[in-house]
Design a protein around this motif. Structure first.
Motif, PDB file in Angstrom:
ATOM      1  N   ASP A  38       0.801  -1.168  -0.078  1.00  0.00           N
ATOM      2  CA  ASP A  38       0.152   0.142  -0.120  1.00  0.00           C
ATOM      3  C   ASP A  38       0.900   1.228  -0.182  1.00  0.00           C
ATOM      4  O   ASP A  38       1.806   1.082   0.661  1.00  0.00           O
ATOM      5  CB  ASP A  38      -0.726  -0.132   1.422  1.00  0.00           C
ATOM      6  CG  ASP A  38      -1.780   1.137   1.564  1.00  0.00           C
ATOM      7  OD1 ASP A  38      -2.726   1.008   1.220  1.00  0.00           O
ATOM      8  OD2 ASP A  38      -1.258   2.403   2.202  1.00  0.00           O
ATOM      9  N   ASN A  98       0.674   4.398   0.976  1.00  0.00           N
ATOM     10  CA  ASN A  98       0.650   4.969   2.285  1.00  0.00           C
ATOM     11  C   ASN A  98       1.294   4.537   3.337  1.00  0.00           C
ATOM     12  O   ASN A  98       2.129   4.809   4.130  1.00  0.00           O
ATOM     13  CB  ASN A  98      -0.844   5.323   2.599  1.00  0.00           C
ATOM     14  CG  ASN A  98      -1.421   6.196   1.542  1.00  0.00           C
ATOM     15  OD1 ASN A  98      -0.821   7.229   1.101  1.00  0.00           O
ATOM     16  ND2 ASN A  98      -2.767   5.987   1.502  1.00  0.00           N
ATOM     17  N   LYS A 134      -5.869  -5.828  -0.514  1.00  0.00           N
ATOM     18  CA  LYS A 134      -6.232  -6.077  -1.686  1.00  0.00           C
ATOM     19  C   LYS A 134      -5.317  -6.982  -2.415  1.00  0.00           C
ATOM     20  O   LYS A 134      -5.944  -8.052  -3.071  1.00  0.00           O
ATOM     21  CB  LYS A 134      -6.447  -4.702  -2.725  1.00  0.00           C
ATOM     22  CG  LYS A 134      -7.232  -4.730  -3.969  1.00  0.00           C
ATOM     23  CD  LYS A 134      -7.543  -3.392  -4.452  1.00  0.00           C
ATOM     24  CE  LYS A 134      -7.806  -3.602  -5.910  1.00  0.00           C
ATOM     25  NZ  LYS A 134      -6.727  -3.602  -6.895  1.00  0.00           N
ATOM     26  N   SER A 172      -0.420  -4.588   0.935  1.00  0.00           N
ATOM     27  CA  SER A 172      -1.632  -4.291   0.705  1.00  0.00           C
ATOM     28  C   SER A 172      -2.735  -5.369   0.692  1.00  0.00           C
ATOM     29  O   SER A 172      -2.678  -6.424   0.135  1.00  0.00           O
ATOM     30  CB  SER A 172      -1.716  -3.933  -0.881  1.00  0.00           C
ATOM     31  OG  SER A 172      -3.101  -3.923  -1.537  1.00  0.00           O
ATOM     32  N   LYS A 177      -1.904  -3.121   8.000  1.00  0.00           N
ATOM     33  CA  LYS A 177      -3.391  -2.817   8.094  1.00  0.00           C
ATOM     34  C   LYS A 177      -4.091  -4.176   8.552  1.00  0.00           C
ATOM     35  O   LYS A 177      -4.836  -4.868   8.222  1.00  0.00           O
ATOM     36  CB  LYS A 177      -4.162  -2.680   6.757  1.00  0.00           C
ATOM     37  CG  LYS A 177      -3.567  -1.188   6.244  1.00  0.00           C
ATOM     38  CD  LYS A 177      -4.925  -0.272   6.734  1.00  0.00           C
ATOM     39  CE  LYS A 177      -4.581   1.237   6.385  1.00  0.00           C
ATOM     40  NZ  LYS A 177      -3.988   2.281   7.405  1.00  0.00           N
TER      41      LYS A 177
END
Ligand SMILES: Cc1ncc(COP(=O)(O)O)c(C=O)c1O
Length: 369
Positions: free
Chosen positions: A106, A108, A115, A113, A139
């Motif tokens: 990701d 950020n 996803k 990620s 995350k």
């Protein structure tokens, strides 16, 4: 030269406590897996909360391999992990006999990620190994959701994120099992190799304790094929001292990062995100910018130890090129590696060098652009 990290400054900062701890171990005559390791395991577990168990091992790479072996994973079992990590993450996965599969990051968080994880799940996927890179929490809530949906184990690689938090919960406590390196440069680092595994299940901890020493039971009969991955008493004694200062040291790292971010905010640089709901462990302070190599050379010419973490992503190393599934689609990772630059970051970095680094970076943008 201002180094990008400084383990000797950490020793000097806690010298009298460390010297005393070392002397006690030397005098005790017991040097591997003893009272200091037991005490470190207890203290490390309770640093994370009441419900945890910790097992000291020889290094972080072994910790990763032992987590996977403890789960019963091996040949043919795929583990999804980022290519943007220390080579050690992937070496640990292969050491366990598992097959790494790379997911993208990701932009950020620079962490895996969610996803991209979902895109990589296949029939042989058994586990996900997020890495809290540079001390930035991955995350975890989304990752846990995906893992639950596809019935995957989650092992957190916390080697760069001792003490980091998401909404007040420490990383390493989201998954059932987590691996840490305690290499000297880490936020919780000894003066040699060391590692630790954190888990919720007492039985799992007992299994790891057996695996780290030839698969022995209490009668020293090998009941499962094991390893030699013991933590020594000197490292455990030093880590016990360092653990007492970890939260404070992490605060100092974050204070330096805030000053950097403030000093660089007008410049065309992507800064590490410091989310209000998270505690970033700020293991490394990494910016992204154009003409990264020119800036790095300039900083080095000004005695500032700018560095790269890493010079290449794992899938770009000769040993891993063209053989790890997922490598063909890592565009965010590859863009990041054109622009990443590490600036000095350690708790003992004092005000003057921090100001010098900020003004030197500002000067380069003013003069060379
Ligand atoms: C993200 C990550 N994983 C795993 C490791 C492995 O640790 P060690 O060097 O203790 O084997 C490291 C440390 O280099 C690391 O940074």
């Amino acid at each position: 030269m201002i180094p990008f990290g400084d383990p000797s400054a950490s020793y000097q900062a806690h010298k009298s406590e460390i010297d005393q701890a070392i002397k006690q171990v030397l005098d005790s005559g017991w040097y591997v897996l003893g009272r200091e390791v037991d005490a470190f395991e207890e203290e490390f577990a309770s640093f994370h909360g009441m419900d945890f168990h910790a097992v000291g091992v020889a290094n972080g790479t072994d910790a990763i391999a032992l987590c996977l072996r403890g789960l019963g994973l091996g040949t043919g079992d795929e583990v999804i992990t980022p290519s943007h990590t220390a080579v050690a993450t992937v070496a640990g996965i292969e050491q366990a006999g598992c097959t790494p599969v790379f997911a993208d990051i990701d932009p950020n968080t620079r962490c895996i990620s969610p996803k991209s994880i979902e895109e990589r799940v296949g029939t042989n996927t058994r586990a996900v190994m997020p890495v809290h890179i540079y001390g930035q929490p991955a995350k975890m809530p989304s990752i846990l959701q995906i893992a639950q949906a596809y019935n995957l184990a989650v092992v957190e690689d916390c080697s760069q994120a001792h003490g980091a938090e998401i909404d007040g919960q420490k990383v390493g406590t989201f998954a059932d099992i987590s691996a840490y390196s305690c290499y000297p440069t880490k936020n919780l680092g000894g003066t040699g190799d060391g590692g630790v595994i954190l888990c919720r299940s007492k039985n799992f901890a007992e299994k790891i304790k057996s695996l780290r020493q030839y698969g022995w039971n209490e009668e020293r009969e090998s009941i499962i094929p094991g390893f030699n991955s013991r933590l020594d008493e000197l490292q455990a004694a030093i880590l016990r001292v360092k653990l007492q200062h970890l939260a404070d040291d992490n605060d100092k790292r974050r204070a330096i990062a805030l000053r950097y971010n403030e000093g660089f905010k007008e410049l065309p640089i992507t800064l590490p995100a410091l989310a209000e709901t998270e505690l970033h462990a700020m293991h490394l302070y990494v910016i992204e910018c154009d003409r990264r190599n020119e800036l790095m050379e300039y900083l080095r010419s000004q005695q500032i130890g700018a560095s790269l973490h890493y010079p290449m992503a794992v899938h770009q190393h000769t040993a891993y090129k063209n053989r790890i599934h997922g490598s063909e689609n890592l565009s965010v990772t590859e863009q990041f590696y054109e622009r990443n630059l590490t600036l000095p970051m350690y708790p003992e970095l004092s005000d003057d060098p921090v100001e010098h680094i900020i003004s030197t970076v500002q000067n380069w943008f003013r003069e060379k652009n």
